[in-house]
Design an enzyme around this catalytic site. Sequence first.
Site, PDB file in Angstrom:
ATOM      1  N   THR A 144       5.534   4.128   2.514  1.00 53.78           N
ATOM      2  CA  THR A 144       6.134   5.325   3.093  1.00 53.78           C
ATOM      3  C   THR A 144       6.613   5.056   4.510  1.00 53.78           C
ATOM      4  OG1 THR A 144       4.405   6.516   1.870  1.00 53.78           O
ATOM      5  CG2 THR A 144       5.816   7.811   3.311  1.00 53.78           C
ATOM      6  N   GLY A 154       0.815  -1.192   0.000  1.00 54.95           N
ATOM      7  CA  GLY A 154       0.000   0.000   0.000  1.00 54.95           C
ATOM      8  C   GLY A 154       0.858   1.255   0.000  1.00 54.95           C
ATOM      9  N   CYS A 155       0.242   2.397  -0.282  1.00 52.94           N
ATOM     10  CA  CYS A 155       0.997   3.648  -0.401  1.00 52.94           C
ATOM     11  C   CYS A 155       1.471   4.162   0.948  1.00 52.94           C
ATOM     12  CB  CYS A 155       0.177   4.698  -1.144  1.00 52.94           C
ATOM     13  SG  CYS A 155      -1.471   4.981  -0.465  1.00 52.94           S
ATOM     14  N   TYR A 156       0.562   4.254   1.923  1.00 47.98           N
ATOM     15  CA  TYR A 156       0.977   4.660   3.260  1.00 47.98           C
ATOM     16  C   TYR A 156       1.978   3.666   3.845  1.00 47.98           C
ATOM     17  CZ  TYR A 156      -2.674   8.279   3.893  1.00 47.98           C
ATOM     18  OH  TYR A 156      -3.460   9.397   3.816  1.00 47.98           O
TER      19      TYR A 156
END
Length: 337
Positions: free
Chosen positions: A154, A149-151
């Site tokens: 990060t 996932g994107c979060y």
Amino acid sequence: MTKVAIMGATGYAALELIKILLRNPDVEIVALTSRSEESPHISEIHPCLTGRLDLCCEALAPAEIAERSDFVFCALPHVASMEVIPDLLAEGCRVVDLSADYRLSDPAVYEKWYHHVHIDPTRLGSTVYGLPELWADRIPDADLIANPGCYTSTAILGLAPLMAAGLIEPTGIIIDAKSGVSGAGRNPKLGTLYPECNESITAYGVGTHRHTPEIEEVLTTVGGEEVKVTFTPHLTPMNRGILATMYPRLTKPASREELLDVYRSFYEGKSFVRIIDAIPATKNVSGTNYCDISVQFAGDQLIVFSAIDNLIKGAAGVAVQNFNLMAGYPETTGLIV
């Protein structure tokens, strides 16, 4: 030529996938799917592709996709992916799944956070988690990759080096993350309408965001101890980008330069992680596959900063990294712009 299909080609991440793959002269995009009853040309959906890709979006069964392609990027929503991926694998396709359907290892955890019973539970826990900076050695031989996932990308990239070195406590980690509106997808929702989100910033999914167990599970694997985080995402009035500001507690005193050296060593040879002196900004990674990371101190409190483009390093870019490793291309192919 490596023949590629993209399922769910109408979304923002799929558009970025197409643009990246078109940079590889040895890749041919042979099929695009959508769940629409019509068959629009891809340039009708994404006008920026006019003259660049002559394909229509079709409603194709897995067997039809397999007849045309070797690799499939599955950009379908959660739950929809696991309905087609077993058939794609049975037909001999290799798959990069951009949904969350195969990221978690425990079917009960998936059901708790996604509110659906997993219909392909035997693959949970054995599917390779596709974060190349951590597990590039597992990706080339895999038939199915669970794209992060994107979060999660990060946060994990920002915390993994310190967790692996035992330099931060596994509990009490606060992750404050802010994302552009494209992270909510292309389907219209009240909260992402222009009058609702412009000139405003708001938290959402407080204590309930589905990326929480993913972050905890991966960091637990990295550090060997159970990790617990407090993760609060925020919607910001920009198109793209994520900045995560994270507050872990050190297990022993360390200077800023010592910590930066830990990061540099951990990510040595990793093309898409940049350890920088300044505080990362989303504008400096926008449109790229880079993750910029830095650390600062506020008194005794360590603060870790991590920034990515949510549509590229948080979705399409890392998917192509995974594909490149699976297909035998240099990992950076199509991704350096």
